[in-house]
Motif scaffolding. Sequence first.
Motif, PDB file in Angstrom:
ATOM      1  N   THR A  55       0.834  -1.199   0.000  1.00  0.00           N
ATOM      2  CA  THR A  55       0.000   0.000   0.000  1.00  0.00           C
ATOM      3  C   THR A  55       0.872   1.255   0.000  1.00  0.00           C
ATOM      4  N   GLY A  56       1.931   1.246   0.804  1.00  0.00           N
ATOM      5  CA  GLY A  56       2.850   2.386   0.808  1.00  0.00           C
ATOM      6  C   GLY A  56       3.520   2.588  -0.540  1.00  0.00           C
ATOM      7  N   ALA A  57       3.914   1.495  -1.184  1.00  0.00           N
ATOM      8  CA  ALA A  57       4.524   1.603  -2.510  1.00  0.00           C
ATOM      9  C   ALA A  57       3.512   2.114  -3.536  1.00  0.00           C
ATOM     10  N   PHE A  58       2.263   1.642  -3.434  1.00  0.00           N
ATOM     11  CA  PHE A  58       1.215   2.121  -4.342  1.00  0.00           C
ATOM     12  C   PHE A  58       1.003   3.623  -4.175  1.00  0.00           C
ATOM     13  N   LEU A  59       0.926   4.077  -2.918  1.00  0.00           N
ATOM     14  CA  LEU A  59       0.736   5.509  -2.676  1.00  0.00           C
ATOM     15  C   LEU A  59       1.930   6.322  -3.168  1.00  0.00           C
ATOM     16  N   TYR A  60       3.122   5.769  -2.991  1.00  0.00           N
ATOM     17  CA  TYR A  60       4.318   6.471  -3.472  1.00  0.00           C
ATOM     18  C   TYR A  60       4.265   6.644  -4.986  1.00  0.00           C
ATOM     19  N   PHE A  61       4.039   5.566  -5.710  1.00  0.00           N
ATOM     20  CA  PHE A  61       4.024   5.664  -7.175  1.00  0.00           C
ATOM     21  C   PHE A  61       2.879   6.537  -7.660  1.00  0.00           C
ATOM     22  N   ILE A  68      -0.404   4.738 -11.624  1.00  0.00           N
ATOM     23  CA  ILE A  68      -1.311   3.884 -10.859  1.00  0.00           C
ATOM     24  C   ILE A  68      -0.916   2.444 -11.151  1.00  0.00           C
ATOM     25  N   GLU A  69      -0.245   1.851 -10.200  1.00  0.00           N
ATOM     26  CA  GLU A  69       0.255   0.476 -10.340  1.00  0.00           C
ATOM     27  C   GLU A  69      -0.764  -0.494  -9.756  1.00  0.00           C
ATOM     28  N   THR A  70      -1.622  -1.017 -10.607  1.00  0.00           N
ATOM     29  CA  THR A  70      -2.635  -1.958 -10.127  1.00  0.00           C
ATOM     30  C   THR A  70      -2.021  -3.297  -9.741  1.00  0.00           C
ATOM     31  N   ASN A  71      -0.822  -3.581 -10.228  1.00  0.00           N
ATOM     32  CA  ASN A  71      -0.153  -4.832  -9.859  1.00  0.00           C
ATOM     33  C   ASN A  71       0.089  -4.910  -8.355  1.00  0.00           C
ATOM     34  N   LEU A  72       0.385  -3.771  -7.740  1.00  0.00           N
ATOM     35  CA  LEU A  72       0.596  -3.756  -6.291  1.00  0.00           C
ATOM     36  C   LEU A  72      -0.687  -4.071  -5.538  1.00  0.00           C
ATOM     37  N   ALA A  76      -1.364  -7.403  -3.277  1.00  0.00           N
ATOM     38  CA  ALA A  76      -1.837  -7.325  -1.897  1.00  0.00           C
ATOM     39  C   ALA A  76      -3.103  -8.165  -1.711  1.00  0.00           C
ATOM     40  N   LEU A  77      -3.997  -8.112  -2.677  1.00  0.00           N
ATOM     41  CA  LEU A  77      -5.215  -8.925  -2.603  1.00  0.00           C
ATOM     42  C   LEU A  77      -4.886 -10.413  -2.653  1.00  0.00           C
ATOM     43  N   PHE A  78      -3.944 -10.791  -3.505  1.00  0.00           N
ATOM     44  CA  PHE A  78      -3.522 -12.188  -3.606  1.00  0.00           C
ATOM     45  C   PHE A  78      -2.929 -12.679  -2.290  1.00  0.00           C
ATOM     46  N   ILE A  79      -2.085 -11.879  -1.672  1.00  0.00           N
ATOM     47  CA  ILE A  79      -1.496 -12.243  -0.374  1.00  0.00           C
ATOM     48  C   ILE A  79      -2.591 -12.362   0.677  1.00  0.00           C
ATOM     49  N   LEU A  80      -3.531 -11.429   0.671  1.00  0.00           N
ATOM     50  CA  LEU A  80      -4.615 -11.434   1.650  1.00  0.00           C
ATOM     51  C   LEU A  80      -5.466 -12.694   1.534  1.00  0.00           C
TER      52      LEU A  80
END
Length: 129
Positions: A55-61, A68-72, A76-80
């Motif tokens: 989430t921090g990396a997504f907000l940074y990018f 907008i990096e949807t891969n991040l 995160a959803l996959f890990i969850l």
Amino acid sequence: MMIEILMNSLIAFFLIGGTLMTALAVVGMIRLPDMYSRLHATTKSTTLGVIMIMTGAFLYFWYIDGLIETNLLLGALFILLTAPVSSHLLSRSAFHADVKPYKLTVLNDLKRDESDPDAENDPDRDIVE
């Protein structure tokens, strides 16, 4: 100016918080006595830590670079979704392989659930007289 400070603080919160949660998982892995409690500690804190870092990396990018990096978010959803399921499968297979819990474990609910349903100490059995 104020929004920039707020966004940088939010990004730092997610990155540092995720790092601390992942470090907590390492401490749990080293300090806890048996496989079941180690698995619990590492799954819970690592899942939260990785999601916070992503989430921090997504907000940074998004804020700094304008991407907008949807891969991040998908990661995160996959890990969850997969971390708790794999943790459950590992603990069930360890239980079926007769991996004993720590000697001070007081209650073993799984042992009671997989016992013979006709046993006298089963609280869920139907009493027919």
